[in-house]
Design an enzyme around this catalytic site. Structure first.
Site, PDB file in Angstrom:
ATOM      1  N   HIS A   1     -12.456 -69.012  -1.898  1.00  0.00           N
ATOM      2  CA  HIS A   1     -10.896 -68.761  -2.435  1.00  0.00           C
ATOM      3  C   HIS A   1     -10.760 -67.812  -2.576  1.00  0.00           C
ATOM      4  CE1 HIS A   1     -12.616 -72.621  -4.398  1.00  0.00           C
ATOM      5  NE2 HIS A   1     -13.233 -71.837  -4.662  1.00  0.00           N
TER       6      HIS A   1
ATOM      7  N   SER B   1       8.654 -49.558  11.998  1.00  0.00           N
ATOM      8  CA  SER B   1       9.628 -50.115  11.231  1.00  0.00           C
ATOM      9  C   SER B   1      10.937 -48.409  11.418  1.00  0.00           C
ATOM     10  CB  SER B   1       9.548 -49.248   9.388  1.00  0.00           C
ATOM     11  OG  SER B   1      10.594 -49.378   8.717  1.00  0.00           O
TER      12      SER B   1
ATOM     13  N   LYS C   1       5.025 -46.491   8.998  1.00  0.00           N
ATOM     14  CA  LYS C   1       4.588 -47.792   9.056  1.00  0.00           C
ATOM     15  C   LYS C   1       3.769 -48.238  10.056  1.00  0.00           C
ATOM     16  CE  LYS C   1       4.894 -51.022   6.485  1.00  0.00           C
ATOM     17  NZ  LYS C   1       6.235 -52.135   6.294  1.00  0.00           N
TER      18      LYS C   1
ATOM     19  N   GLU D   1       1.418 -61.192  13.197  1.00  0.00           N
ATOM     20  CA  GLU D   1       2.308 -62.368  12.556  1.00  0.00           C
ATOM     21  C   GLU D   1       3.029 -62.948  13.197  1.00  0.00           C
ATOM     22  OE1 GLU D   1       3.606 -59.010   8.667  1.00  0.00           O
ATOM     23  OE2 GLU D   1       4.390 -58.399  11.004  1.00  0.00           O
TER      24      GLU D   1
END
Ligand code: ARG
Length: 481
Positions: free
Chosen positions: A156, A277, A283, A290
């Site tokens: 969970h 970025s 970043k 992804e």
């Protein structure tokens, strides 16, 4: 569009828009090698049954060789043809003249396209298995180095129990093992000769199908011509396997994306596998992970597309089926490139052992072991679970950890507590306490890694045998020597 191979019946020239709309060459040109190989085998078969003479056969095979080289050299204007099949036939005509008119004897594009797709899938499977094995070897290598690193397992998405990092990593080895089994079975399902089915009723020529099967390296023979030309189950099955592999990669990526956050900092992705970025200078993003996660949805979409394409389709060949190649190629390419780059990224991942160790404190990962301890001392599990739960609640309220509790206090919860409890529930013991052969104890994890390494050896042997079941163009034309 020139050179239509079906122009006799249609008196008008087709509208340009129709040519454009029906053309599939942009996609199916990627089948050129399989189309040429299949055609070579077919004409060798036609020669064997006296339909093509020895000298015509030589001309045809040489012509096919030339077409192959000019496609590979990018010298052919593929755009002027409807599909790869008409390209090969027409280009052959340009090179060798009349004899090219004989190559389509006893076959149809309906069985030809299935042949091309089966040859394609067999090779695609070999490529994917190769890549999965390389990734699994990587997982084994990293796991062998991580048998002393303990991390929290999550259920969970909440800290659950301590496990070895190797145990976690090897869980994905198992995912990829199932993927291999799937692809192996897809190989069997695609390893059947469709030629002889022709348009739908079978061929009017006495084609030697066993001979064709052998020279093309197929293991089986399709046995119903109507089934052959309308069957794309082998494509759905293959895409399903791709989809599952992507699903497994996607879940692995999702974990790593989370472990890579500043909040977790369990891992560090090598900078050569990160992107920045355009606006936020600080970043360092895990875009590869992804993208794999994103691409897994493309392949899941491909699976649905392949199913919907077939659903409601009348039996045998319908032109709808032309769309199958886009779907097939997409699923294969996304899967192949994802496994490959994921393997490279994984190779360079650094595990931040301090952060991982820190995460083991303050979260009562030993609670199940406290209950198990009490059971071993004579309590029933339900009572023991209840006692451990109460202790955890008490510690949370008092903002202390389990080992802060003195034995006297513990005895207040159960007489079964003795001073060996502290040893029994330290994090290392929690790991080594696990007795089952699928569990996380170091001894067991090492045994599992070792048996997995053996499995890899047998997968490699299996792959070698599969490769022998592939016949390429040069091997096919060897038959006439
Ligand atoms: N381009 C077609 C396909 O991919 C080849 C088969 C065409 N057959 C036909 N009867 N029009 O399905």
């Amino acid at each position: 569009m020139e050179n239509k191979i079906w122009k006799g019946r249609i008196s008008k020239n087709t509208d340009e828009a129709v040519d454009k709309f029906t053309s599939s060459i942009d996609v199916d040109k990627d089948l050129y090698l399989y189309d040429i190989t299949g055609t070579a085998a077919h004409v060798i078969g036609l020669n064997k049954i006296g339909i093509i003479t020895e000298s015509e056969l030589k001309k045809i095979l040489n012509g096919l060789k030339k077409i192959k080289s000019s496609i590979e050299a990018g010298q052919l204007d593929t755009g002027m043809y409807e599909d790869i099949h008409s390209l090969v036939e027409n280009e052959l005509g340009k090179i060798i003249g009349e004899a090219a008119m004989k190559i389509h004897t006893g076959r149809s594009r309906n069985d030809q396209v299935v042949l091309d797709e089966r040859l394609f899938i067999k090779e695609a499977i070999i490529d994917l298995l190769n890549k999965i094995i390389a990734l699994q070897k990587n997982i084994i290598e990293i796991s062998l180095k991580s048998t002393d690193i303990i991390m929290p397992a999550y259920t969970h998405m909440q800290k659950a129990q301590p496990v070895l990092l190797s145990h976690y990593l090897m869980s994905f080895f198992q995912n990829f093992n199932r993927d291999k089994t799937g692809f192996l079975s897809n190989f069997e399902g695609s390893d059947s000769l469709p030629l002889g089915a022709a348009a739908c009723a079978g061929s009017g020529y006495n084609l030697d199908r066993k001979f064709l099967k052998n020279i093309l390296g197929f293991k089986y023979l399709d046995s119903n011509s109507m089934d052959t030309v309308g069957n794309r189950d082998f494509i759905i099955d293959f895409i399903y396997s791709c989809c599952k592999t992507m699903l497994h990669l996607s879940r692995f990526c999702e974990d790593l994306i989370i472990y890579n956050t500043g909040e977790f900092s369990f891992i560090e992705i090598d900078e050569s596998f990160c992107t920045g970025s355009s606006i936020m200078p600080q970043k360092k993003n895990p875009d590869i992970l992804e993208l794999i996660r994103g691409k897994s949805s493309v392949v899941a979409g491909n699976l649905v597309q392949s199913i919907i394409l077939l659903k409601g389709l009348p039996s045998t060949y319908n032109r709808d089926l032309q769309e199958d190649k886009k779907i097939l190629f997409s699923a294969y390419q996304e899967t192949s490139s994802s496994i490959e780059i994921f393997k490279k990224l994984l190779e360079k991942i650094k595990f931040n052992t301090e952060k991982i160790a820190d995460s083991l404190n303050d979260s009562f990962l030993e609670a199940t072991d406290i209950a198990d301890y009490l059971v071993k001392k004579g309590e029933s599990f339900r009572k023991a679970h209840n006692i451990a739960g109460k202790i955890v609640k008490y510690c949370i309220d008092k903002k202390i950890i389990f080992t802060d509790l003195k034995l006297d206090r513990l005895k207040g919860y159960s007489d079964c507590f003795e001073k060996d409890i502290y040893e029994y529930v330290n994090i290392k013991s929690c790991v080594s306490n696990k007795k089952t052969d699928c569990g996380t104890s170091k001894k067991q994890v090492i045994a599992n890694i070792e048996s997995s390494a053996k499995k890899i050896k047998s997968s490699e042997l299996e792959l070698k045998k599969l490769k022998e079941r592939i016949t390429d163009f040069n091997e096919v034309i060897e038959y006439i020597k």
